[in-house]
Design an enzyme around this catalytic site. Structure first.
Site, PDB file in Angstrom:
ATOM      1  N   ASP A   4      49.952  66.196  35.547  1.00 14.90           N
ATOM      2  CA  ASP A   4      49.848  67.301  34.608  1.00 14.90           C
ATOM      3  C   ASP A   4      50.770  68.426  34.978  1.00 14.90           C
ATOM      4  O   ASP A   4      51.271  68.509  36.091  1.00 14.90           O
ATOM      5  CB  ASP A   4      48.423  67.867  34.659  1.00 14.90           C
ATOM      6  N   LYS A  52      54.012  67.891  29.625  1.00 13.36           N
ATOM      7  CA  LYS A  52      55.284  68.614  29.492  1.00 13.36           C
ATOM      8  C   LYS A  52      55.124  70.127  29.411  1.00 13.36           C
ATOM      9  O   LYS A  52      54.187  70.632  28.822  1.00 13.36           O
ATOM     10  CB  LYS A  52      56.023  68.129  28.243  1.00 13.36           C
ATOM     11  N   MET A  86      41.322  79.440  31.242  1.00 12.16           N
ATOM     12  CA  MET A  86      42.041  79.305  29.967  1.00 12.16           C
ATOM     13  C   MET A  86      41.686  80.446  29.022  1.00 12.16           C
ATOM     14  O   MET A  86      41.590  80.254  27.808  1.00 12.16           O
ATOM     15  CB  MET A  86      41.693  77.958  29.303  1.00 12.16           C
TER      16      MET A  86
END
Ligand code: SAH
Length: 501
Positions: free
Chosen positions: A37, A59, A173
């Site tokens: 990751d 990515k 997050m």
């Protein structure tokens, strides 16, 4: 010993490579394919055997990430092909990492797997900037919450319940919904003065802590341009940060250093500067790709009595080639090894080979100088090095008339994918210093950053080794170099020049 499970789900920890578990390291070192990751750092990726396949399934910005279904499918396909698969995820794989979901296809298809838990950023990132998530006088519970809704929608956070817990709240997050979170908690009854902190890049040398309160933290995030990965901590424990932050009174606190790297030496420098309190940003300038190797030297290894290795990568490829050819290390008896420095020596030490010669000045030219005094007329040398770069060793061997075979073991290509905005930041005085540990990293830097257009005093430049300094001068920089070409001396010089600057 390789794992007996075909698939291992490994938590890579919060960023600091030292916080990878022993079991995690073992699994990575024995993998034949690794799917990783975005949050997994270069130092940990460097543990992947050079012969193993690497699949970046997370990515970076701009490129599209591999869809979750596809990742699950890939893991299954790789396991079915009989390879030892490691699925490597940031932090702990089961904390907001979709770790379990990725195992569903394996469960359904009866493929055995194992979990290697990781150190989660939810606890380690706050700790690295001085925040203990619990403390008997301040918080007796900690609650870890995602600030991200399923499939990118707004998070459905039970603010009323959270506000009534009197514990520490840790939001992962949560950056894009920080205003929503802070307002929600205040509306649910928490005081706007409740301490809050943002932890950016926790546990890494370039970590930052931004302090505020529920009332101010969203503005702080915008003003300080906080970027992911970041964690929001809410609660009384944030008040303790200055007490328990080891870098609070460190000499380079508040100084910003850009470490341009091509090798793991630079990450050691980044760590040292981070320990001195500097805010360090690391940029990888070079990517190394192995080349197909000729068989001849390996079929006749005994022809040589010296093997010379010029980088960690060269050492790794040499050892991989032995493994691939099932060449027993006993056949190396009598062969002497020369390496550039401690980093180059490390892969050898792992298989019980301790070099006979290591340069004092850890560079190709340093090793060339050391070899000049050691090789004898009848010696036969096998040299493993990059296809392009410093040729001092070749030249020295030629001059001395030594019989040698030089193998172009790998290519180095400049890597500028993460350099967006760096030139502007440098021009705006965003860094106090820029450091280089190799001439090739200077070249990659000068290719991307218009050095001539920058104000002369925008930053100080530091280089390890004469070749690196020469490259920096040629690029229009004014480098300072430590007397001895090693990380300790470099860190001391930077400290001396920046501390009172
Ligand atoms: N499984 C991971 C979390 C994955 S979710 C773990 O256990 O750590 C990704 C979020 O983790 C990021 O958005 C950020 O909030 C947090 N995160 C991961 N690494 C971090 C770091 N080094 N510093 C700050 N936050 C981090």
């Amino acid at each position: 010993m390789p794992d007996s499970y075909p698939v291992v789900l490994v938590g890579a920890g919060p960023g600091d490579p030292g916080l990878l578990t022993v079991a995690g390291r073992h699994a990575i070192e024995n993998a034949e394919v690794v799917l990783y990751d975005r949050l997994v750092g270069d130092d940990i990726l460097a543990l992947i055997p050079d012969a193993a396949e690497r699949m970046d399934v997370g990515k970076r910005k701009g490129d599209h990430p591999v869809p979750q279904d596809r990742i699950n499918q890939l893991i299954l396909e790789q396991a079915r092909s009989g390879k030892r698969v490691v699925r490597l995820k940031g932090g702990d794989p089961y904390l907001f990492g979709r770790g379990a979901e990725e195992l569903d296809l394996l469960v359904e298809n009866g493929i055995p797997f194992r979990i290697v838990s990781g150190v989660t950023s939810a606890i380690a990132a706050p700790a690295s900037v001085g925040i203990p998530v619990t403390h008997r006088d301040h918080a007796s519970s900690v609650h870890i919450v995602t600030g991200h809704g399923k499939d990118g929608s707004a998070p459905d956070i039970p603010f009323d319940a959270l506000a009534g817990l009197h514990g520490t709240l840790v939001f992962l997050m949560g950056l894009s919904s920080i205003e929503h979170i802070a307002n929600g908690l205040v509306a649910a009854g928490l005081d706007a003065d409740t301490p809050a902190a943002l932890v950016e890049n926790g546990t890494l040398p370039w970590r930052r802590r931004l302090d505020g309160s529920l009332g101010t933290i969203a503005t702080v995030a915008t003003q300080e341009k906080v970027t992911a990965p970041a964690i929001l901590v809410v609660g009384d424990v944030c008040r303790l940060a200055s007490r328990y932050d080891p870098t609070e009174a460190a000499p380079l606190r508040g100084r910003r250093v850009l470490v341009v790297s091509s090798e793991t030496t630079a990450s050691r420098l980044a760590t040292r500067l981070g320990d001195l309190g500097a805010s360090v940003r690391s940029l990888a300038a070079i990517e190394m790709t192995p080349r197909p190797l000729p068989n001849a030297p390996f079929d006749h290894l005994r022809r040589f009595n010296w093997v010379v290795l010029t980088s960690r990568f060269a050492s790794g490829l040499f050892l991989d080639e032995l493994r691939r050819g099932r060449i027993d290390t006993r056949s190396l008896a009598g062969i002497r090894f020369a390496v550039v420095g401690a980093v180059t020596a490390r892969p050898l030490a792992d298989v019980g080979i301790y070099p006979d010669l290591q340069a004092d000045d850890p560079s190709a030219s340093g090793l060339a100088a050391a070899l000049r005094d050691r090789v004898r007329k009848n010696d036969r040398v096998l040299l493993f090095r990059a296809s392009v770069g410093d040729r001092s060793i070749d030249e020295t061997l030629q001059q001395r008339g030594i019989d040698f075979v030089a193998v172009d073991a790998y290519d180095t290509t400049p890597r500028t994918d993460q350099w967006h905005g760096i030139a502007d930041e440098l021009a705006a005085g965003g860094f106090d210093a820029v450091t280089f540990t190799s001439a090739s990293s200077v070249a990659a830097f000068a290719d991307t950053v218009p050095v001539a257009d920058l104000p002369e005093d925008a930053f100080q430049t530091f280089c390890i080794g004469a070749m690196t300094a020469d490259a920096a001068k040629a690029a229009g920089l004014r480098p300072q170099t430590p007397q001895s070409a090693n990380i300790d001396a470099m860190a001391s010089l930077i400290r001396e020049r920046l501390e009172n600057a």
